[in-house]
Design a protein around this motif. Sequence first.
Motif, PDB file in Angstrom:
ATOM      1  N   SER A  66       0.858  -1.277  -0.060  1.00 48.16           N
ATOM      2  CA  SER A  66       0.165  -0.055   0.047  1.00 48.16           C
ATOM      3  C   SER A  66       0.855   1.287   0.044  1.00 48.16           C
ATOM      4  N   MET A  67       1.954   1.106   0.686  1.00 48.99           N
ATOM      5  CA  MET A  67       2.858   2.330   0.664  1.00 48.99           C
ATOM      6  C   MET A  67       3.421   2.731  -0.753  1.00 48.99           C
ATOM      7  N   PHE A  68       3.662   1.644  -1.649  1.00 47.96           N
ATOM      8  CA  PHE A  68       4.152   1.784  -2.901  1.00 47.96           C
ATOM      9  C   PHE A  68       3.023   2.423  -3.624  1.00 47.96           C
ATOM     10  N   GLY A  69       1.927   1.932  -3.389  1.00 48.08           N
ATOM     11  CA  GLY A  69       0.817   2.532  -4.036  1.00 48.08           C
ATOM     12  C   GLY A  69       0.409   3.959  -4.008  1.00 48.08           C
ATOM     13  N   TYR A  70       0.461   4.358  -2.717  1.00 43.83           N
ATOM     14  CA  TYR A  70       0.266   5.829  -2.388  1.00 43.83           C
ATOM     15  C   TYR A  70       1.394   6.621  -3.009  1.00 43.83           C
ATOM     16  N   CYS A  71       2.570   6.216  -3.180  1.00 44.08           N
ATOM     17  CA  CYS A  71       3.734   6.728  -4.016  1.00 44.08           C
ATOM     18  C   CYS A  71       3.304   7.135  -5.199  1.00 44.08           C
ATOM     19  N   LEU A  72       2.589   5.911  -5.917  1.00 42.08           N
ATOM     20  CA  LEU A  72       2.148   5.792  -7.330  1.00 42.08           C
ATOM     21  C   LEU A  72       1.072   6.999  -7.787  1.00 42.08           C
ATOM     22  N   LYS A  73       0.531   7.748  -6.575  1.00 43.16           N
ATOM     23  CA  LYS A  73      -0.453   8.643  -6.906  1.00 43.16           C
ATOM     24  C   LYS A  73       0.030   9.968  -7.476  1.00 43.16           C
ATOM     25  N   TRP A  74       1.384  10.137  -7.093  1.00 44.30           N
ATOM     26  CA  TRP A  74       1.907  11.268  -7.700  1.00 44.30           C
ATOM     27  C   TRP A  74       1.953  11.315  -9.287  1.00 44.30           C
ATOM     28  N   TYR A  75       2.010  10.259  -9.949  1.00 42.96           N
ATOM     29  CA  TYR A  75       1.948   9.851 -11.303  1.00 42.96           C
ATOM     30  C   TYR A  75       0.559   9.629 -11.647  1.00 42.96           C
ATOM     31  N   GLY A  76      -0.359   9.033 -10.810  1.00 42.73           N
ATOM     32  CA  GLY A  76      -1.704   8.703 -11.357  1.00 42.73           C
ATOM     33  C   GLY A  76      -2.616   9.852 -11.556  1.00 42.73           C
ATOM     34  N   PHE A  77      -2.525  10.957 -10.564  1.00 44.10           N
ATOM     35  CA  PHE A  77      -3.421  11.794 -10.755  1.00 44.10           C
ATOM     36  C   PHE A  77      -2.546  13.020 -11.699  1.00 44.10           C
ATOM     37  N   ASN A  78      -3.016  12.551 -12.746  1.00 45.36           N
ATOM     38  CA  ASN A  78      -2.472  13.176 -14.309  1.00 45.36           C
ATOM     39  C   ASN A  78      -3.446  14.043 -15.085  1.00 45.36           C
ATOM     40  N   PRO A  79      -3.306  15.134 -15.195  1.00 49.18           N
ATOM     41  CA  PRO A  79      -4.368  16.113 -15.829  1.00 49.18           C
ATOM     42  C   PRO A  79      -4.383  15.860 -17.343  1.00 49.18           C
ATOM     43  N   GLU A  80      -3.250  15.258 -17.937  1.00 48.20           N
ATOM     44  CA  GLU A  80      -3.266  15.022 -19.247  1.00 48.20           C
ATOM     45  C   GLU A  80      -4.098  13.512 -19.663  1.00 48.20           C
ATOM     46  N   ASN A  81      -4.231  12.895 -18.559  1.00 47.42           N
ATOM     47  CA  ASN A  81      -4.785  11.189 -18.667  1.00 47.42           C
ATOM     48  C   ASN A  81      -5.644  10.971 -17.490  1.00 47.42           C
ATOM     49  N   PRO A  82      -6.940  11.478 -17.228  1.00 49.80           N
ATOM     50  CA  PRO A  82      -7.509  11.232 -16.049  1.00 49.80           C
ATOM     51  C   PRO A  82      -7.660   9.574 -15.787  1.00 49.80           C
ATOM     52  N   TRP A  83      -7.646   8.929 -16.824  1.00 47.58           N
ATOM     53  CA  TRP A  83      -7.903   7.363 -16.439  1.00 47.58           C
ATOM     54  C   TRP A  83      -6.726   6.582 -15.717  1.00 47.58           C
ATOM     55  N   MET A  84      -5.550   7.484 -15.645  1.00 42.95           N
ATOM     56  CA  MET A  84      -4.397   7.111 -14.625  1.00 42.95           C
ATOM     57  C   MET A  84      -4.798   7.187 -13.380  1.00 42.95           C
TER      58      MET A  84
END
Length: 476
Positions: free
Chosen positions: A329-347
Amino acid sequence: MSHQETKKKDMVSIYQKSAYGTGTLVLNLLPAALGIFAFFLITAFGMDPLLAGILAGIPRLFDAITDPIMGFITDNTRSRWGRRRPYIVIGAILSGVCFALLWQLNPEASQEYNFWYFLLFSLAFTIGNTMFATPFVGLGYEITSDYNERTRLMGFAQFMGQIAWMIVPWFWVLIADPDMFANQAEGVRELSLYVAGVCIVLGVVPGLFCKGIDSSHIENTETISFKTLGSNLISVFRGIKEAFKNSSFVKLCAATFLIFNGFQLVASFAFFIIVFHMFAGDYGATGNWPAWFGTVSAMATAFLVIPIVTWMANKWGKRNAFIISTFISMFGYCLKWYGFNPENPWMIFMPIPLMSFGIGGLFTLMLSMTADVCDLDELRNGMPRKEGTFGAIYWLMVKLGQALALVLGGVVLKLVGFDPGLATQTVETMTNLRIADILIPVSTAGLAIWVMWSYDLTEDKAREIKQDLIDRRGDF
């Protein structure tokens, strides 16, 4: 670590698991709906934010009193229907009725009237919910005495409980839909009736169909009456003291408080980040993305995380499964930095499967481990068994963590410079909020791993305790 096959008599049928899972769905649905509706207390019914905060805080303080008392009552009850089931049925009906009445507010009424109306029914709802939840949790601890079957039971129950979190995010959409309701107040009032009806019908199911320990085998129970009120209160505090002397239980409470507090503290941040970072404050463009984020998170927890965590616990032990799932889960939280992407909402869906290991693993494993702790307590302190007391204290830690998160969440928003009155937020504000959205749950998860690193109630030790109990008082 040795692994033993679960004896047939200790296995819980799919029928029993489904009945208990139905109760878990109600256990999640009521507070989840309450959290959504509380927002409209301000926007739809015109309650002052300060008064709304008071209305949110007082019932939680009341919980701190009622939960341990109810735990003591259900632990010491003797009846032909068992120690838990009568309270579950009555509590489900009472909490459902009070929940429906709670939200029949009139936006045209004075603020003072609505304040006292809501406060009184909040306290009544708290009593009803405590009557349902505390014995229900205690019942889950005693349905089976097998180390691994407890995890399978809790995994199945949590799977069903996630249905609530799949549905509730859409309450925002339904209440705000002008085609369904004339206004938000009408939406809240009507939707609360449906929620209450579902909770009453489903809430009585575990009370009617689940089987716990035969209360005739429980010794040393205390008489509960007005004459024994003083001695009963002393016993309540004695039970709380004994619970906190149990180092294994204290570690479970501490780890739960840390992880759940970290998760809840940033839970609302996702909504703000989606709206103001990904869609530049345009609520129209944001659409249903926040609702889908919540629903997909619940689906990932139910269909992916819980089965994997249950398998890990049976393969490598509950403590190891907790540490592994928390690291993921800690790794998943870190991925939020890249997941909340204005260019690609699906991320935004990219980090969800990994993040979900935090809460999904937490309650599947911690509830199972608390059942093991109840065996340890009986070995040390004798009867009566105190599943109700341990369940009440454990969930009180969850509620306190949630309450603290509500306060600290506002503090964090203020510190990063978030201004809800602005249509757009500065880049610096959103950057700081995104950092906090990652750093806070990662830090609390890391501390939880540290706390649980020395947890030593392994499968071998749990089975030894169970055998010692059987030798002492027989098997039931």
